[in-house]
Write an enzyme that holds these catalytic residues in place. Sequence first.
Site, PDB file in Angstrom:
ATOM      1  CG  MET A  15      43.755  51.229  44.885  1.00 38.10           C
ATOM      2  SD  MET A  15      44.246  49.536  44.715  1.00 38.10           S
ATOM      3  CE  MET A  15      45.577  49.676  43.562  1.00 38.10           C
ATOM      4  CB  ILE A 161      39.255  45.662  45.198  1.00 36.72           C
ATOM      5  CG1 ILE A 161      38.800  44.740  46.334  1.00 36.72           C
ATOM      6  CG2 ILE A 161      40.382  45.044  44.420  1.00 36.72           C
ATOM      7  CD1 ILE A 161      38.336  43.368  45.841  1.00 36.72           C
ATOM      8  CG  ASP A 162      36.490  50.614  44.021  1.00 39.54           C
ATOM      9  OD1 ASP A 162      37.322  51.312  44.614  1.00 39.54           O
ATOM     10  OD2 ASP A 162      36.295  50.653  42.795  1.00 39.54           O
ATOM     11  CE  LYS A 163      29.720  49.494  51.424  1.00 37.33           C
ATOM     12  NZ  LYS A 163      28.868  50.603  51.944  1.00 37.33           N
ATOM     13  NE  ARG A 264      33.175  51.820  40.071  1.00 36.99           N
ATOM     14  CZ  ARG A 264      32.868  52.231  41.296  1.00 36.99           C
ATOM     15  NH1 ARG A 264      33.708  52.024  42.299  1.00 36.99           N
ATOM     16  NH2 ARG A 264      31.717  52.849  41.513  1.00 36.99           N
TER      17      ARG A 264
END
Length: 350
Positions: A15, A161-163, A264
């Site tokens: 992810m 979740i993304d950075k 995204r």
Amino acid sequence: MIFSGNFAAMMNEPMQEPDDDLFEHHKIIADPGQAPLRIDKFLMDRISNATRNKIQNGIADGFVDVNGSSVKSNYKVKPGDVITVSMPEPPRDTDVVPEDIPLNIVYEDKDLLVVNKEAGMVVHPAYQNWSGTLVNALTYHFQNLPEMEGNEGRPGLVHRIDKDTSGLLVIAKSETAMHGLAKQFYDHSIERTYYALVWGIPVPEKGTIDINLGRSLKDRRITVAYEDETIGRNAITHYELLKDYRYVSLVKCNLETGRTHQIRAHMKHIGHTLFNDATYGGDKLLKGTQFSKYKQFVDNCFKTIPRQALHAKSLGFVHPVTKEFMQFDSELPEDFTNVIDKWEHYVQYN
């Protein structure tokens, strides 16, 4: 001939994307007497702790090459084929160094906790980010967190979740919680709502994006949509327009699945790239005029929220022990509210 690594761990659904090239974890050269055999079955026989499902997912995500090219799961291995399995992370010890990093805990009991992650914090140690992650903080504040099989080095995690995405994550503190939460994610019964600021105004204002996602064959750091249903993995996002700001809009997204960069990539696919999402081209002026005053305003907005405008706002699930349905909501972070204020002011006075 075979060079081994941790295949089971790397075949778990990623992810979070790396910032560099893939690293070779396995290299297998088929014997001269190799009989034709599907590559998924071939790899199952040669890599320990790897299930056929994980292997097929890895092939779909572009982690497996034969003679330098991507293949499908039904490819038949031939004598002399060179099979490589690569990942964004280099092979590395899974030990995690505990670090005294503050956590924003919104709920905690003996089985689980819910944290509100700030933008800029990586969820787990990975290439170029071995320290300062959420997992480093978790191992400092909590002892003996469980780990999912094949997900060593990521204690407590059942999703990511993304950075540069902010928002809510649920963390398992017990084995019961880990298995119960993991099943809910697998069954797509977890309620996950994100707020996103996107370029343009979606038409229709409410809809469902149901199209496969997978790693790009040209640049594996990004996720792309595939019309061909045999490529990539099923991904479903439900969206709804919340506010129209003429050139951008605030959108609510509910995840039915949880693929890499799902929101995204899906929003880009329908022509509404997330605002200031550099990976997908949202850090450029995609809607509006070319007048210098407007361009300067957009640049100032980019500076206000120097990341993709995406926040994991709410999370709902059944407590794996008490069986009570739990719902958590979070406020938008300051950078997100500030950029919304700027757009509201702009459309009101221009």
